[in-house]
Design a protein around this motif. Structure first.
Motif, PDB file in Angstrom:
ATOM      1  N   UNK A   1      12.961  16.300  19.743  1.00  0.00           N
ATOM      2  CA  UNK A   1      13.738  15.906  18.569  1.00  0.00           C
ATOM      3  C   UNK A   1      13.730  16.998  17.508  1.00  0.00           C
ATOM      4  N   UNK A   2      12.578  17.658  17.349  1.00  0.00           N
ATOM      5  CA  UNK A   2      12.507  18.761  16.381  1.00  0.00           C
ATOM      6  C   UNK A   2      13.459  19.883  16.773  1.00  0.00           C
ATOM      7  N   UNK A   3      13.408  20.283  18.036  1.00  0.00           N
ATOM      8  CA  UNK A   3      14.239  21.401  18.471  1.00  0.00           C
ATOM      9  C   UNK A   3      15.724  21.067  18.399  1.00  0.00           C
ATOM     10  N   UNK A   4      16.069  19.780  18.422  1.00  0.00           N
ATOM     11  CA  UNK A   4      17.463  19.358  18.289  1.00  0.00           C
ATOM     12  C   UNK A   4      17.884  19.191  16.828  1.00  0.00           C
ATOM     13  N   UNK A   5      16.952  19.400  15.900  1.00  0.00           N
ATOM     14  CA  UNK A   5      17.268  19.282  14.481  1.00  0.00           C
ATOM     15  C   UNK A   5      17.426  17.859  13.988  1.00  0.00           C
ATOM     16  N   UNK A   6      16.795  16.902  14.677  1.00  0.00           N
ATOM     17  CA  UNK A   6      16.984  15.497  14.336  1.00  0.00           C
ATOM     18  C   UNK A   6      15.909  14.934  13.415  1.00  0.00           C
ATOM     19  N   UNK A   7      14.844  15.674  13.164  1.00  0.00           N
ATOM     20  CA  UNK A   7      13.746  15.149  12.337  1.00  0.00           C
ATOM     21  C   UNK A   7      14.050  15.406  10.872  1.00  0.00           C
ATOM     22  N   UNK A   8      14.159  14.332  10.103  1.00  0.00           N
ATOM     23  CA  UNK A   8      14.444  14.458   8.670  1.00  0.00           C
ATOM     24  C   UNK A   8      13.178  14.563   7.841  1.00  0.00           C
ATOM     25  N   UNK A   9      12.130  13.862   8.268  1.00  0.00           N
ATOM     26  CA  UNK A   9      10.898  13.763   7.481  1.00  0.00           C
ATOM     27  C   UNK A   9       9.690  13.875   8.411  1.00  0.00           C
ATOM     28  N   UNK A  10       8.699  14.658   8.002  1.00  0.00           N
ATOM     29  CA  UNK A  10       7.384  14.640   8.641  1.00  0.00           C
ATOM     30  C   UNK A  10       6.383  14.036   7.662  1.00  0.00           C
ATOM     31  N   UNK A  11       5.596  13.090   8.140  1.00  0.00           N
ATOM     32  CA  UNK A  11       4.452  12.593   7.371  1.00  0.00           C
ATOM     33  C   UNK A  11       3.200  12.895   8.191  1.00  0.00           C
ATOM     34  N   UNK A  12       2.337  13.696   7.610  1.00  0.00           N
ATOM     35  CA  UNK A  12       1.204  14.253   8.335  1.00  0.00           C
ATOM     36  C   UNK A  12      -0.066  14.030   7.542  1.00  0.00           C
ATOM     37  N   UNK A  13      -1.154  13.698   8.233  1.00  0.00           N
ATOM     38  CA  UNK A  13      -2.474  13.790   7.622  1.00  0.00           C
ATOM     39  C   UNK A  13      -3.236  14.864   8.388  1.00  0.00           C
ATOM     40  N   UNK A  14      -3.616  15.915   7.675  1.00  0.00           N
ATOM     41  CA  UNK A  14      -4.324  17.036   8.291  1.00  0.00           C
ATOM     42  C   UNK A  14      -5.806  16.961   7.949  1.00  0.00           C
ATOM     43  N   UNK A  15      -6.622  17.067   8.983  1.00  0.00           N
ATOM     44  CA  UNK A  15      -8.069  16.935   8.829  1.00  0.00           C
ATOM     45  C   UNK A  15      -8.742  18.300   8.955  1.00  0.00           C
ATOM     46  N   UNK A  16      -9.831  18.508   8.198  1.00  0.00           N
ATOM     47  CA  UNK A  16     -10.492  19.813   8.159  1.00  0.00           C
ATOM     48  C   UNK A  16     -11.393  20.041   9.368  1.00  0.00           C
ATOM     49  N   UNK A  17     -10.779  20.128  10.535  1.00  0.00           N
ATOM     50  CA  UNK A  17     -11.515  20.373  11.768  1.00  0.00           C
ATOM     51  C   UNK A  17     -10.651  21.235  12.677  1.00  0.00           C
ATOM     52  N   UNK A  18     -11.274  22.180  13.354  1.00  0.00           N
ATOM     53  CA  UNK A  18     -10.593  23.009  14.351  1.00  0.00           C
ATOM     54  C   UNK A  18     -10.960  22.466  15.727  1.00  0.00           C
ATOM     55  N   UNK A  19      -9.969  21.985  16.451  1.00  0.00           N
ATOM     56  CA  UNK A  19     -10.213  21.378  17.763  1.00  0.00           C
ATOM     57  C   UNK A  19     -10.292  22.435  18.856  1.00  0.00           C
ATOM     58  N   UNK A  20      -9.471  23.469  18.751  1.00  0.00           N
ATOM     59  CA  UNK A  20      -9.579  24.586  19.672  1.00  0.00           C
ATOM     60  C   UNK A  20      -8.537  24.617  20.765  1.00  0.00           C
TER      61      UNK A  20
END
Length: 218
Positions: free
Chosen positions: A142-161
């Motif tokens: 959907x992102x690559x097709x330009x269809x995403x209008x809004x992202x809602x993200x919670x980013x956590x202070x951890x590096x998963x790797x």
């Protein structure tokens, strides 16, 4: 309807299996549950608000099956997430799910190769938000097709790797403005962001230069 994407990510952009070791062990992922140590009081406050906006929910097959198994058993009427998932119109993208396997409230299976076209038509229907949760492969399409209008993200202070990343190499360029931001209470440092798409094209570029001994931008 606006199409909005909702997910938890690590500092290195991993969105795979945040809630448990066996949530999504695909591709040999063994670091599931990385969010849990950071999910104390206040860390997931925005999530109920996310689901409270949903007019319809769109999921990939793997996320649908995982959510169905868990959330269909939550009957607490005060749980906003469970109420939305159990009662709001849902769409699941799959060519393999049977109707019985997709039986969860009001669910429609989107089959065939033209996922992008089907989602475009869903967006043309009246309503507020068509929400995607998790659903890594679907989100990328959907992102690559330009269809995403809004992202809602919670980013956590951890590096998963390692693991599935929200924006892996080759993602279509796009620009966003930060509509809302909040450092979550509780001291873990998690940050909630709401991003609205401004342009779907390569980001503008510039450079820092020195003119007459002073730093400037061109």
């Amino acid at each position: 309807m606006r199409l909005s994407v909702h997910t938890f990510v690590s500092l290195d952009g991993v969105m795979q299996g945040p809630g448990g070791v066996q949530e999504d062990p695909s591709h040999g992922f063994v670091r599931g549950g990385w969010l849990v140590p950071h999910s104390g009081e206040g860390q997931l406050e925005p999530v109920a608000g996310w689901f409270g906006r949903a007019d319809a929910i769109l999921l990939g097959r793997t996320t649908f099956q995982m959510m169905r198994q868990y959330w269909s058993t939550v009957t607490d009427p005060d749980n906003v997430v469970a109420t939305a998932l159990n009662h709001v119109q849902k769409y699941v993208v799959s060519n393999t799910l049977t109707d019985d396997e997709a039986a969860w409230g009001t669910t429609t299976v989107l089959r065939g190769d033209d996922v992008v076209g089907q989602v475009r038509r869903l967006k043309e229907q009246p309503g507020g938000e068509l929400q995607v949760h998790g659903s890594w492969q679907l989100v990328r399409t959907l992102h690559d097709a330009g269809l995403v209008d809004v992202y809602r993200i919670i980013q956590f202070p951890v590096v998963v790797g390692d693991g599935k990343r929200l924006f892996a190499d080759g993602a279509a360029p796009a620009s966003y403005r930060v509509a809302e931001s909040q450092v979550m209470s509780g001291g873990s440092g998690a940050v909630a962001l709401t991003l609205h798409q401004t342009t779907f094209a390569a980001a503008e570029a510039g450079e820092f230069v020195v003119r007459d001994g002073r730093e400037s931008i061109r």
